[in-house]
Design an enzyme around this catalytic site. Structure first.
Site, short mmCIF file in Angstrom:
data_model
loop_
_atom_site.label_atom_id
_atom_site.label_comp_id
_atom_site.label_asym_id
_atom_site.label_seq_id
_atom_site.Cartn_x
_atom_site.Cartn_y
_atom_site.Cartn_z
N ASP A 111 -45.32 -7.34 40.13
CA ASP A 111 -44.26 -6.58 39.45
C ASP A 111 -42.90 -7.17 39.75
OD1 ASP A 111 -46.20 -4.84 38.55
OD2 ASP A 111 -45.82 -3.32 40.08
N GLU B 269 -56.62 -14.94 38.27
CA GLU B 269 -56.64 -14.58 36.85
C GLU B 269 -56.64 -15.82 35.97
OE1 GLU B 269 -54.17 -10.35 37.21
OE2 GLU B 269 -53.10 -12.26 37.02
#
Length: 475
Positions: free
Chosen positions: A264, A198
């Site tokens: 997460d 990313e």
């Protein structure tokens, strides 16, 4: 050695994002279907777990912190199951229920720990009015120590800029696990946690660590962030902040079974530690340890406080990290038997700054292994005054243990480490500052054992006192 404290019961974190239900069907695969060239799975077990932003909340709840979840769910069976899972883990469920959309659900079919197929049941929330979410956030954010915006690109965070502004007005740090390549939409957030793919999709290819640092700092400046944490898979993670040295952490994963939900876990541990008032470096150290645990589990999973505590305390089993005196003696003996040169230094290391990092890197270059002995809190008070230390012993040790130049970190309760030095007898004893070798505590013992004693200068313009004065001036 004093125990490392992992009590987060005072931390409060609000999670807002794309809420999901993860369903798992486990079975045996022994034949191919006569109807088509596909395996036949005989289902033997089924599980339902909170996913997406709900998994972030579950991770926080596993640390015994207070957590509230905001998001969008459907008026359906999956939404009811999710509500039950959240209640069972004492998570405050403030999700808005919609008749127009289903709860996002992902069904994974597995056999022999391998995922064969994933079925997604979802509709984008991009056309859903954001004002109810914004109103709830505005109403409830006061009193929280951190806000996580969990973005899976499903549309819950369509009004992400307004969400960031609400948090900033309430002086609540905003942490975001980004999605896609439009990082401009996250402008003004406190911290982003992109993975390497990313990150490079936004800033371009990075050939080495220097590229990551330079491009990361530019991104921080361009987006008006406070920090950036780049997770780098097998290379660990890198924390970047303006006017701070890069903080590189090697991976702690021993075996990787499944990376589902690893991001997460990282952001949930990070936010919980920050909400608890811990320094960024310590928060990253804990998040890195948690990531090493969760990738060793199958499917969407959480890391609880006991597992994390064990990972911190038992990292010494690998021969590195925060150690007891008994274990340090064992490790240094083994290292010496391998012909490795042991370097030892000590100090309070209250607020880690570039001078400390540079000093420790130079100390490590004098041998093969570096021991850092750290004054306990009471020892620091006796030496520096009642207002010190700024950071607790556990925080100081965690940050030091995360540095690539440091092999072992150990605490001592006396005002000087003389007794500890006489027990360890390093090959090289080092002290930072304007000392003469004969003034350094432990020099006689090390010389008597045939070792060397050296003084290394700190980097000019870098001192803990200067850092504290700058912080006080800001106030």
């Amino acid at each position: 050695m004093m125990q490392y404290s992992l009590k987060f019961n005072q931390a409060k974190v609000l999670v807002l994002g794309d809420v999901m239900l993860d369903r798992y069907w486990f079975g045996a695969t022994n034949r191919i279907s006569p109807e088509a060239p596909v395996p036949v799975v005989k289902v033997k077990d089924m599980e339902e777990r909170a996913g997406g932003a709900a998994n972030v909340a579950m991770n926080i709840a596993s640390l015994n912190a207070t957590v509230a979840l905001h998001g969008l769910v459907g008026h359906d069976d999956a939404g009811c199951v999710l509500d039950m899972l959240l209640k069972n883990h004492h998570i405050q469920n403030h999700c808005i229920t919609l008749d127009s959309h289903p709860t996002i659900t992902k069904l994974r079919i597995l056999s022999r720990h391998q995922q064969l197929l994933r079925l997604d049941f979802e509709e984008s929330f991009h056309n859903v009015e954001s004002s109810p979410l914004l109103a709830k956030l505005q109403q409830q954010i006061t009193g929280y120590g951190a806000l996580i915006l969990s973005d899976y690109g499903k549309g819950t965070l369509a009004a992400v800029q307004q969400m960031i502004q609400i948090a900033r007005q309430a002086k609540v740090p905003v942490l975001i696990d980004p999605k896609g390549t439009d990082f401009e939409r996250y402008r003004g957030a406190t911290l982003l946690t992109p993975n390497m793919a990313e990150f490079e999709a936004v800033v371009g290819a990075c050939l080495n660590d220097n590229d990551i640092v330079s491009k990361g700092l530019k991104l921080i400046n361009d987006l008006e962030l406070s920090a950036l944490l780049v997770t780098r898979s097998e290379k660990g993670m890198t924390l970047l902040r303006p006017n701070h040295p890069p903080f590189h952490l090697p991976t702690q994963a021993k075996e990787v079974y499944d990376v589902t939900g690893a991001g997460d876990t990282v952001i949930s541990i990070l936010a919980t530690a920050i909400a608890d008032g811990r320094p960024y470096e310590e928060a990253c150290y804990l998040a890195n340890a948690a990531a090493g645990i969760v990738v060793g589990k199958l499917g969407t999973s959480t890391v609880n406080a006991t597992e994390l505590e064990n990972a911190i305390h038992h990292r010494e089993e690998t021969g590195f990290g925060i150690v007891t005196e008994e274990r340090l003696k064992q490790f240094t003996k083994e290292a010496k038997n391998r012909g490795e040169k042991i370097v030892m230094t000590n100090g309070c290391f209250d607020i880690l700054h570039p001078g400390h990092v540079s000093y420790l890197e130079n100390a490590r270059k004098l041998g093969d292994r570096l021991i850092v002995a750290v004054n306990c809190d009471q020892s620091v008070k006796r030496l520096k005054g009642e207002s010190r230390p700024i950071n607790s012993l556990s925080a100081r040790m965690a940050i030091l243990a995360g540095l690539a130049s440091v092999d072992w970190v150990i605490a001592f309760e006396e005002d000087t480490p003389q007794r500890l030095i006489s027990e360890i007898l390093p090959d090289v004893l080092v002290k930072g500052g304007d000392y003469k070798p004969e003034q350094i505590v432990g020099c006689q013992e090390v010389w008597a054992n045939g070792g060397n004693v050296k003084a290394l200068n700190f980097e000019d313009g870098c001192s803990t006192t200067d850092v504290i004065k700058k912080i006080q001036a800001i106030r």
